[in-house]
Design a protein around this motif. Sequence first.
Motif, PDB file in Angstrom:
ATOM      1  N   ARG A  98       0.674  -1.197   0.233  1.00 40.20           N
ATOM      2  CA  ARG A  98       0.138  -0.183  -0.180  1.00 40.20           C
ATOM      3  C   ARG A  98       1.315   1.098  -0.230  1.00 40.20           C
ATOM      4  O   ARG A  98       0.159   2.302  -0.011  1.00 40.20           O
ATOM      5  CB  ARG A  98      -0.737   0.011   1.007  1.00 40.20           C
ATOM      6  CG  ARG A  98      -1.908  -0.868   1.147  1.00 40.20           C
ATOM      7  CD  ARG A  98      -3.306  -1.560   2.324  1.00 40.20           C
ATOM      8  NE  ARG A  98      -2.802  -0.928   3.363  1.00 40.20           N
ATOM      9  CZ  ARG A  98      -2.351   0.242   4.677  1.00 40.20           C
ATOM     10  NH1 ARG A  98      -2.548   0.755   4.423  1.00 40.20           N
ATOM     11  NH2 ARG A  98      -1.884  -0.753   6.324  1.00 40.20           N
ATOM     12  N   GLU A 124       3.264   4.401  -0.873  1.00 40.24           N
ATOM     13  CA  GLU A 124       2.502   5.156  -2.011  1.00 40.24           C
ATOM     14  C   GLU A 124       4.465   5.670  -2.596  1.00 40.24           C
ATOM     15  O   GLU A 124       5.168   5.065  -2.341  1.00 40.24           O
ATOM     16  CB  GLU A 124       2.243   6.358  -1.462  1.00 40.24           C
ATOM     17  CG  GLU A 124       0.806   6.525  -1.541  1.00 40.24           C
ATOM     18  CD  GLU A 124       0.558   8.128  -1.483  1.00 40.24           C
ATOM     19  OE1 GLU A 124       0.335   9.234  -2.238  1.00 40.24           O
ATOM     20  OE2 GLU A 124      -0.487   8.097  -0.455  1.00 40.24           O
ATOM     21  N   GLN A 125       4.874   5.355  -3.874  1.00 39.18           N
ATOM     22  CA  GLN A 125       6.499   5.932  -4.478  1.00 39.18           C
ATOM     23  C   GLN A 125       7.047   6.979  -3.775  1.00 39.18           C
ATOM     24  O   GLN A 125       7.606   6.793  -3.398  1.00 39.18           O
ATOM     25  CB  GLN A 125       6.015   5.830  -5.911  1.00 39.18           C
ATOM     26  CG  GLN A 125       7.692   5.434  -6.303  1.00 39.18           C
ATOM     27  CD  GLN A 125       8.387   4.750  -6.070  1.00 39.18           C
ATOM     28  OE1 GLN A 125       7.746   3.587  -6.640  1.00 39.18           O
ATOM     29  NE2 GLN A 125       9.522   4.718  -6.157  1.00 39.18           N
ATOM     30  N   LYS A 126       5.286   7.793  -3.549  1.00 39.76           N
ATOM     31  CA  LYS A 126       7.027   9.798  -3.491  1.00 39.76           C
ATOM     32  C   LYS A 126       6.643   8.959  -1.592  1.00 39.76           C
ATOM     33  O   LYS A 126       7.959  10.188  -1.349  1.00 39.76           O
ATOM     34  CB  LYS A 126       5.140  10.285  -3.154  1.00 39.76           C
ATOM     35  CG  LYS A 126       4.161  10.184  -2.085  1.00 39.76           C
ATOM     36  CD  LYS A 126       3.366  11.735  -3.261  1.00 39.76           C
ATOM     37  CE  LYS A 126       2.033  11.438  -1.592  1.00 39.76           C
ATOM     38  NZ  LYS A 126       1.239  12.717  -1.818  1.00 39.76           N
TER      39      LYS A 126
END
Length: 652
Positions: free
Chosen positions: A495, A497-499
């Motif tokens: 879950r 996020e890449q950021k």
Amino acid sequence: MRSLWLQKDADTYSETPLGLRVYTSRLLGASSELVLHGGGNTSVKDEFQDLLGDTHQALFVKGSGWDLATIEEAGFSPVKHEVLLAMAQLAELSDKDMVSAQRAALLEPSAPNPSVEAILHAIIPYKFVDHTHADAVVTLCNSVEGEQLIQAIYPDLLVIPYVMPGFELAKEVRDRTAGIDWTQYGGMILMNHGVFTFADDARESYEAMIEIVTRAEKQIPKRKTTIELVGRISSDDITKIRQLVSQAAGKSQIVKYSRGEVDYEFSKHRELSRISQQGPLTPDHVIRTKITPVLIDVNECEASIEQFVVGYKEYFELHKNASHIMLDAAPKWAVIPNNGILLFGSNARDIGIVGDIVSHTTEAILNAETLGGWVALSPKHIFDVEYWELEQAKLGQTKGAKEFEGRVVLVTGASRGIGRACAHEFATRGAQVVSLDVVEPDQDSNARAIHHITCDITQSGSIAEALDETINEYGGLDVFVNNAGIFPASIAIERMEQKVWDRTLEVNLTAAMSLMKQVIPILRRGWHPSIVVIGSKNVPAPGPGAAAYSVAKAGLNQLGRIAALELAKDGVRVNMIHPNGIFDTELWTEELLKERAEAYELSVDEYRRRNLLSKEVRSHDVALMACTMAGETFENTTGSQVAVDGGTVGVI
């Protein structure tokens, strides 16, 4: 000069003569053109009543170690006046015996040692006596025709040739004033030393000082110069000079680059080699500045400093006697031709004192040049003060050096939590700390020892600017504590996020690498250099939901290990700390602590102590370990990893 006397202020001190003595002493101390850092002395003659009710005639004279700018009544030593007058009649008196006799004549046993000028104050037949090292007057004394100038400007004053301070000076004044009518004189000039004024009224004596100094100021032409504040030495040159000066001193030195208008005017003077190498403004300054600065050719730094050291040793050998032991031969300040001034010292306070003295000295030298030329006292006179046991005693009053005195420590993420604790602990142990963070820290008692620079460590340019400022202020680096980091909210890998992943690695790992890359060349020239990496329990024992943080800290740990391998040959040690359960940080709010404690069915106190030792581990505990790793205990240790967590099963 103008008088600072305010009657409404004086009225608050006027209950006793000693009260007025405090007031006018502080007025003198408030003017750096008159006295600097403990210089000068004042006195008042009055009655002293002892515990038995007996009354004595006493001289209340400034005590050793007190500064006129902040002096209180307790700073004045009450000495039996008749004893001082009797001492003044002696043919000879050693420094040791003078101090002992003055101490024995004290009417208050807890009072500080009386000024070395107490006997001179005693023989001046007035109630209030003021003594300063006024810049303008000493500038006239140190000019080519100084004696003629002084005699012409001050026909109404006693003029005394230079004599060593203390008993010899008192004896000289005693002999020259035998049988004179003191009412004919409004003060006294001590050549190359300073000014005495005296009166039975505090204001009259103080304002006589202002009037005498004003006369001197009016004789000094205004310099008409336009100096461009251009030209500077590189940060690389400064770190190199710091390393060489520290080696010459045998201890780490802080270096400050001083680039004011007068600094440049002085460093650009066409006859710099002459005017800079004669001697100090007044011999009293020599214990802080040495007899001269070192002139440094930045292309030949090592040769310049070696030449100074050799010259100082020759100066010592020429003037020493069998009782003298040479001080360190390192310079206390440097002039870089056309590029300003460098100041050297063991801490920020010393740098401040040297800087103040140097700024007044360079101004005075430039002024004396407008009067025909600067001429200081002979090296022998200056040596006698530098190695005078009473002046050495002033330096000896300072406490022993602290563990990290003279060393510069860079701490990232230092505005809160572990970083803040590290900054405070290093400062407490004598270091000059540079704090890097994106937010300002709260002001605190260590403000003078902690210099904050707002810096985004993810920006290479911001790091470079911060390091450049650090070098200009302190000369280099000795310890780097890599602490800055972020801890994202717990979340499973699938879950995430890449950021979040990118930002966590950017701050916790990539920025650390960028910092280390720029810091390493500076540390190579440091004093017992060391890197301390603040890691995490998650390196040896990661937990679910902290993938980005754990991976970043593991990478940071690996970076530290490789740095230990690479830097050992340069004497730079690299060690890692793995904290866990540090709850006295902004990350852990009371609400979050309560929530986590309930999840484990524990009280908040039990949750804080959820380790094998059942002890709460605080930021300060991590700071203690950081100082230990950077200190002597870990002098022969590099590449180590130490847990500061009270004991964690997964780690063990």
